[in-house]
Structures are given as C-alpha cells and as structure tokens.
Enzyme design. Structure first.
Site, mmCIF file in Angstrom:
data_model
loop_
_atom_site.group_PDB
_atom_site.id
_atom_site.type_symbol
_atom_site.label_atom_id
_atom_site.label_comp_id
_atom_site.label_asym_id
_atom_site.label_seq_id
_atom_site.Cartn_x
_atom_site.Cartn_y
_atom_site.Cartn_z
ATOM 1 N N ASN A 1 0.858 -1.192 0.000
ATOM 2 C CA ASN A 1 0.000 0.000 0.000
ATOM 3 C C ASN A 1 0.885 1.229 0.000
ATOM 4 O O ASN A 1 2.078 1.141 0.293
ATOM 5 C CB ASN A 1 -0.960 0.000 1.200
ATOM 6 C CG ASN A 1 -0.310 -0.569 2.444
ATOM 7 O OD1 ASN A 1 0.554 0.061 3.035
ATOM 8 N ND2 ASN A 1 -0.684 -1.788 2.817
ATOM 9 N N HIS B 1 7.576 -10.031 6.384
ATOM 10 C CA HIS B 1 6.443 -9.225 5.924
ATOM 11 C C HIS B 1 6.752 -8.421 4.658
ATOM 12 O O HIS B 1 6.139 -8.636 3.635
ATOM 13 C CB HIS B 1 6.002 -8.311 7.073
ATOM 14 C CG HIS B 1 4.800 -7.476 6.753
ATOM 15 N ND1 HIS B 1 3.999 -6.901 7.725
ATOM 16 C CD2 HIS B 1 4.255 -7.093 5.575
ATOM 17 C CE1 HIS B 1 3.014 -6.235 7.140
ATOM 18 N NE2 HIS B 1 3.160 -6.336 5.841
ATOM 19 N N HIS C 1 5.579 -5.760 -0.553
ATOM 20 C CA HIS C 1 5.810 -7.158 -0.144
ATOM 21 C C HIS C 1 6.776 -7.743 -1.170
ATOM 22 O O HIS C 1 6.454 -8.690 -1.869
ATOM 23 C CB HIS C 1 4.503 -7.949 -0.136
ATOM 24 C CG HIS C 1 3.599 -7.642 1.011
ATOM 25 N ND1 HIS C 1 2.421 -8.311 1.239
ATOM 26 C CD2 HIS C 1 3.706 -6.729 2.007
ATOM 27 C CE1 HIS C 1 1.834 -7.824 2.334
ATOM 28 N NE2 HIS C 1 2.594 -6.849 2.811
ATOM 29 N N SER D 1 -8.131 -0.660 1.220
ATOM 30 C CA SER D 1 -7.889 -2.035 1.618
ATOM 31 C C SER D 1 -8.633 -2.989 0.679
ATOM 32 O O SER D 1 -9.793 -2.757 0.345
ATOM 33 C CB SER D 1 -8.387 -2.217 3.061
ATOM 34 O OG SER D 1 -8.368 -3.558 3.422
ATOM 35 N N GLY D 2 -7.937 -4.030 0.237
ATOM 36 C CA GLY D 2 -8.617 -5.132 -0.431
ATOM 37 C C GLY D 2 -9.086 -4.919 -1.859
ATOM 38 O O GLY D 2 -9.885 -5.700 -2.358
ATOM 39 N N GLU E 1 -2.745 -0.958 6.800
ATOM 40 C CA GLU E 1 -1.513 -0.431 7.393
ATOM 41 C C GLU E 1 -1.557 1.087 7.606
ATOM 42 O O GLU E 1 -0.518 1.726 7.791
ATOM 43 C CB GLU E 1 -0.291 -0.793 6.546
ATOM 44 C CG GLU E 1 0.005 -2.284 6.454
ATOM 45 C CD GLU E 1 0.318 -2.948 7.799
ATOM 46 O OE1 GLU E 1 0.334 -2.247 8.824
ATOM 47 O OE2 GLU E 1 0.521 -4.181 7.798
HETATM 48 ZN ZN LIG Z 1 2.014 -5.561 4.305
#
Ligand SMILES: [Zn+2]
Length: 232
Positions: free
Chosen positions: A35, A169, A109, A49-50, A89
């Site tokens: 993000n 992570h 990531h 998100s998502g 986040e």
């Molecule tokens: Zn993350």
C-alpha cells in the site's frame, strides 16, 4: 488545510493509482498486497484495503487526517461516494508521517527483502548507493500486520533511515514525494538482490561507516554544486 476536492489531492489520488499498478509490474507486490500514501498538509491520501491494483480508480483512494479519521467522502456527479476502507496499514503510514518529514510512504511485499528478513537483522552496505536510504537498513522485529506494535517497530527501526525491512512481511520506504519513496523501494529491493548474489560467492566485502560517510559527504557537495549552478 487542503480541501478534500482540491486539484492537488485529485492529482495525488491519480498518482497513487498509477504507482500502485507499477508495484505489480515491478514485482514489488502481488494482488492487493502492499500500500502507499501521500501527505498534503492535513490530509493523507492512502490506497484502499482489499482492492486489486488492476481495479483501483482514483476515487477509491481514501482520505484521512494525520490522526486517522476518515474524511466524510464527497460524492461524484452520479451521487456515488467513496465507500472504501483505508489500507490496513494506515496506522503505520500515519506513525511514519508523525515521526519523520515524510511526504509519501510506500509499503511493499517484495521478495528479496522478505527473503533477507527471514534470516538477517540488517541489509549491510554491499553498495555505496545504500547511502540513498541513510545507510545499512535495519530489519524490524515481526509484529502482526495492521497493528500499532508494527507501526512502532517500523518507526523505531527507521531512525536515521528512509527505509526499513519488516521481518517476514515486507518493506517500507518514504520520501519527499511519491516518486522518491517509490524509487527508494526499488533501490532497496535491488540492494537486497545484489547482497544475495554476493553471498553466493562467499563472504562479501561490506563498505565501512567511513566509506559511507565519504560517499554521503560527496553527494551533498555535488547537490550543493547543482543548486549553485553546477559549480561546487
Ligand atoms: Zn504488508
């Protein structure tokens, strides 16, 4: 205070969509992972998100205050508002804005830094360009995604750096704008890959603190020269 419908914020939302697509193209995340955000005064624009990056539109980018309150959304001509939820986040992004002079934050990531994070406590200075991140990059201890604990661990490990690796992570970088924060994410991933390649030959030589200080001083001198019209 930026009006939430200002041209600057609309441009920031569009830029976040463009860079989110690059995140996939550059292999720094898959699906809707990772993000990013941009701060303009008292407004932080952050990816939702998502939502898969391929489907994200500028109107989906969420607007929150530095304290984390989401702005009541404006509606478009068709009467549709933004019903999206800010990135999980968001607490980490806001903690970084509070602790640093960041104007943009990128969270990836990306595979090379994640692989390194599982077995090392730091990305050492395999190449002098690491001075662009402030020096060797620390690996922050593992804490669950989206938690205040992760935000605190990231901020602590960022001390004197513009990049941090999050154990098992991903990574976070920040900058004066989204372009710089994103370039730093690419640089960090490249440095981690280069370090892994170097390890395949045996124990690599690591640049000393003195050598890095010399590089940083020379970079400052050259930047100063540019501002003065190319004559340091
Ligand atoms: Zn993350």
């Amino acid at each position: 205070m930026y009006a939430t419908d200002s041209d600057e914020l609309q441009a920031a939302r569009a830029q976040l969509v463009t860079y989110s697509a690059r995140l996939l193209d550059d292999g720094l995340a898959v699906g809707s992972a990772g993000n990013m955000s941009v701060r303009l005064g008292d407004v932080v624009a952050i990816t939702p998100s998502g939502i898969g990056y391929a489907d994200m539109r500028p109107a989906d980018v969420c607007l929150v205050t530095p304290a984390g309150t989401q702005f009541a959304e404006l509606t478009d001509e068709a009467g549709r508002g933004n019903a999206e939820t800010p990135s999980t986040e968001t607490p980490m992004h806001l903690a970084i804005y509070a602790a640093t002079g960041a104007k943009a934050v990128v969270h990836t990531h990306s595979p090379e830094v994640i692989a390194l994070s599982a077995s090392r406590d730091e990305l050492p200075a395999i190449h002098y360009q690491i001075t662009g991140l402030g020096g060797p990059v620390r690996v922050a201890p593992y804490v669950r995604f989206g938690s205040a604990g992760l935000a605190a661990a990231a901020v602590e490990a960022l001390d004197g750096r513009s990049a941090v690796i999050l154990r098992n992570h991903g990574a976070v970088t920040y900058g004066r704008d989204l372009a710089q924060a994103y370039d730093r994410a690419l640089l960090l991933e490249w440095l981690a890959r280069t370090y892994r390649l170097a390890l395949s030959y045996g124990e690599p030589a690591i640049l000393s603190a003195e050598a890095l200080a010399e590089v940083a001083a020379e970079a400052r001198r050259r930047r100063y020269g540019e501002r003065r019209g190319g004559r340091p």
